[in-house]
Design a protein around this motif. Structure first.
Motif, PDB file in Angstrom:
ATOM      1  N   THR A  84      -3.596   3.042  10.925  1.00  0.00           N
ATOM      2  CA  THR A  84      -2.614   1.958  11.018  1.00  0.00           C
ATOM      3  C   THR A  84      -1.238   2.423  10.574  1.00  0.00           C
ATOM      4  O   THR A  84      -0.221   2.101  11.207  1.00  0.00           O
ATOM      5  CB  THR A  84      -3.071   0.761  10.166  1.00  0.00           C
ATOM      6  OG1 THR A  84      -4.379   0.359  10.580  1.00  0.00           O
ATOM      7  CG2 THR A  84      -2.112  -0.411  10.307  1.00  0.00           C
ATOM      8  N   PHE A  85      -1.209   3.201   9.502  1.00  0.00           N
ATOM      9  CA  PHE A  85       0.066   3.713   8.989  1.00  0.00           C
ATOM     10  C   PHE A  85       0.737   4.621  10.024  1.00  0.00           C
ATOM     11  O   PHE A  85       1.941   4.537  10.270  1.00  0.00           O
ATOM     12  CB  PHE A  85      -0.191   4.461   7.682  1.00  0.00           C
ATOM     13  CG  PHE A  85       1.054   4.882   6.932  1.00  0.00           C
ATOM     14  CD1 PHE A  85       2.270   4.246   7.118  1.00  0.00           C
ATOM     15  CD2 PHE A  85       0.995   5.925   6.020  1.00  0.00           C
ATOM     16  CE1 PHE A  85       3.404   4.632   6.422  1.00  0.00           C
ATOM     17  CE2 PHE A  85       2.123   6.322   5.322  1.00  0.00           C
ATOM     18  CZ  PHE A  85       3.328   5.668   5.525  1.00  0.00           C
ATOM     19  N   ILE A 100       0.845  -1.205   0.000  1.00  0.00           N
ATOM     20  CA  ILE A 100       0.000   0.000   0.000  1.00  0.00           C
ATOM     21  C   ILE A 100       0.875   1.247   0.000  1.00  0.00           C
ATOM     22  O   ILE A 100       0.665   2.177  -0.793  1.00  0.00           O
ATOM     23  CB  ILE A 100      -0.945  -0.012   1.225  1.00  0.00           C
ATOM     24  CG1 ILE A 100      -1.985  -1.120   1.070  1.00  0.00           C
ATOM     25  CG2 ILE A 100      -1.629   1.344   1.397  1.00  0.00           C
ATOM     26  CD1 ILE A 100      -2.822  -1.364   2.315  1.00  0.00           C
ATOM     27  N   LEU A 124      -6.747   2.760   7.219  1.00  0.00           N
ATOM     28  CA  LEU A 124      -5.383   2.634   6.673  1.00  0.00           C
ATOM     29  C   LEU A 124      -4.480   3.730   7.221  1.00  0.00           C
ATOM     30  O   LEU A 124      -3.322   3.479   7.570  1.00  0.00           O
ATOM     31  CB  LEU A 124      -5.413   2.683   5.141  1.00  0.00           C
ATOM     32  CG  LEU A 124      -6.134   1.528   4.433  1.00  0.00           C
ATOM     33  CD1 LEU A 124      -6.071   1.719   2.925  1.00  0.00           C
ATOM     34  CD2 LEU A 124      -5.536   0.193   4.829  1.00  0.00           C
ATOM     35  N   ARG A 125      -5.011   4.959   7.296  1.00  0.00           N
ATOM     36  CA  ARG A 125      -4.198   6.070   7.789  1.00  0.00           C
ATOM     37  C   ARG A 125      -3.827   5.862   9.255  1.00  0.00           C
ATOM     38  O   ARG A 125      -2.679   6.072   9.653  1.00  0.00           O
ATOM     39  CB  ARG A 125      -4.941   7.395   7.610  1.00  0.00           C
ATOM     40  CG  ARG A 125      -4.138   8.603   8.091  1.00  0.00           C
ATOM     41  CD  ARG A 125      -4.842   9.894   7.787  1.00  0.00           C
ATOM     42  NE  ARG A 125      -6.164   9.917   8.396  1.00  0.00           N
ATOM     43  CZ  ARG A 125      -7.103  10.819   8.107  1.00  0.00           C
ATOM     44  NH1 ARG A 125      -6.885  11.745   7.207  1.00  0.00           N
ATOM     45  NH2 ARG A 125      -8.274  10.778   8.700  1.00  0.00           N
ATOM     46  N   PHE A 131      -8.516  -5.726   2.548  1.00  0.00           N
ATOM     47  CA  PHE A 131      -8.463  -4.265   2.668  1.00  0.00           C
ATOM     48  C   PHE A 131      -9.489  -3.627   1.739  1.00  0.00           C
ATOM     49  O   PHE A 131     -10.151  -2.658   2.088  1.00  0.00           O
ATOM     50  CB  PHE A 131      -7.066  -3.739   2.336  1.00  0.00           C
ATOM     51  CG  PHE A 131      -6.017  -4.097   3.346  1.00  0.00           C
ATOM     52  CD1 PHE A 131      -5.947  -3.441   4.571  1.00  0.00           C
ATOM     53  CD2 PHE A 131      -5.092  -5.089   3.080  1.00  0.00           C
ATOM     54  CE1 PHE A 131      -4.983  -3.772   5.505  1.00  0.00           C
ATOM     55  CE2 PHE A 131      -4.119  -5.426   4.004  1.00  0.00           C
ATOM     56  CZ  PHE A 131      -4.067  -4.767   5.225  1.00  0.00           C
ATOM     57  N   CYS A 188      -4.819   6.845  -2.383  1.00  0.00           N
ATOM     58  CA  CYS A 188      -5.131   5.798  -1.422  1.00  0.00           C
ATOM     59  C   CYS A 188      -6.388   6.207  -0.646  1.00  0.00           C
ATOM     60  O   CYS A 188      -6.469   7.348  -0.172  1.00  0.00           O
ATOM     61  CB  CYS A 188      -3.959   5.593  -0.455  1.00  0.00           C
ATOM     62  SG  CYS A 188      -4.174   4.201   0.657  1.00  0.00           S
ATOM     63  N   PRO A 189      -7.389   5.334  -0.551  1.00  0.00           N
ATOM     64  CA  PRO A 189      -7.324   3.903  -0.840  1.00  0.00           C
ATOM     65  C   PRO A 189      -7.801   3.512  -2.240  1.00  0.00           C
ATOM     66  O   PRO A 189      -7.547   2.400  -2.684  1.00  0.00           O
ATOM     67  CB  PRO A 189      -8.276   3.311   0.207  1.00  0.00           C
ATOM     68  CG  PRO A 189      -9.344   4.360   0.355  1.00  0.00           C
ATOM     69  CD  PRO A 189      -8.626   5.678   0.209  1.00  0.00           C
ATOM     70  N   ASN A 191     -11.799   4.961   4.278  1.00  0.00           N
ATOM     71  CA  ASN A 191     -10.339   4.839   4.420  1.00  0.00           C
ATOM     72  C   ASN A 191      -9.931   3.545   5.109  1.00  0.00           C
ATOM     73  O   ASN A 191      -8.757   3.201   5.135  1.00  0.00           O
ATOM     74  CB  ASN A 191      -9.743   6.050   5.147  1.00  0.00           C
ATOM     75  CG  ASN A 191     -10.085   6.091   6.627  1.00  0.00           C
ATOM     76  OD1 ASN A 191     -10.523   5.104   7.216  1.00  0.00           O
ATOM     77  ND2 ASN A 191      -9.879   7.247   7.235  1.00  0.00           N
TER      78      ASN A 191
END
Length: 200
Positions: A97-98, A2, A94-95, A79, A13-14, A91
């Motif tokens: 987690t990143f 990703i 994802l943000r 995902f 993204c995403p 989202n």
């Protein structure tokens, strides 16, 4: 994967990152077809072609080796399912987690991390290729790129401070010539002001 697609492919993204399929990658020609739900209403149907950038290829090759048999999408489909709800794209955390990964690495997360990855890529590419080429790859316009994506970096400042002897000599010489010409015009004006005025 990703992060790599956002950073080295410049994908949104995403939506775009989670839409890349293995069949969209042409390994021989070095091309990737990118499907963009955000621009699906455009004449091109929301698809564009980007190079299989050298920084991205090894990451995709590793992911391909690890992909389960019959995998359709480059990024694990769980995902995609989490991010594609009844009301459109989400989202899917994802943000969040990143940002946790960044903190665990001992670094400070920056705002809008995925947009900034895309922004960094566009800034790099514009320094190597014409802006109309880069924006066709990244799926935006020169106006949008200038307003929202292109950055001024510390490297730009460092490069500006590096003296090029040829350029410096030319600039110095030009400045001297301008001063001489101005002095000569001023002397002529004192001798014959009408002649100087008429020549301008």
């Amino acid at each position: 994967m990703i992060v790599s697609l956002a950073r080295y492919g410049g994908l949104r993204c995403p939506t775009e990152v989670l839409s890349v399929r293995w069949q969209d990658i042409n390994w021989d020609k070095g091309r990737i077809i990118v499907t963009s739900p955000k621009t699906a209403h455009h004449p091109d149907g929301g698809t564009r072609v980007i190079p299989l950038f050298p920084e991205l290829r090894p990451e995709l090759e590793k992911a391909f080796e690890l992909a389960p048999d019959g995998a359709v999408y480059v990024v694990d489909e769980r995902f995609r399912k989490a991010a594609n709800g009844e009301n459109g794209w989400l989202n899917a955390n994802l943000r969040t987690t990143f940002q946790k990964i960044i903190k665990r690495a001992g670094l400070v997360p920056w705002p809008r991390p995925f947009q900034n990855l895309r922004s960094s890529r566009e800034t790099e590419l514009v320094e190597r290729f014409p802006i109309q080429t880069v924006t066709s790859w990244l799926g935006n316009s020169p106006r949008i790129a200038m307003k929202h994506y292109l950055q001024t970096t510390e490297t730009h400042f460092e490069d500006a401070l590096k003296a090029d002897p040829e350029t410096t000599h030319y600039a110095t010489q030009s400045a001297s010539e301008m001063r001489r010409n101005r002095s000569q015009r001023e002397r002529e004006k004192c001798k014959n002001p009408d002649a100087v005025t008429s020549s301008l």
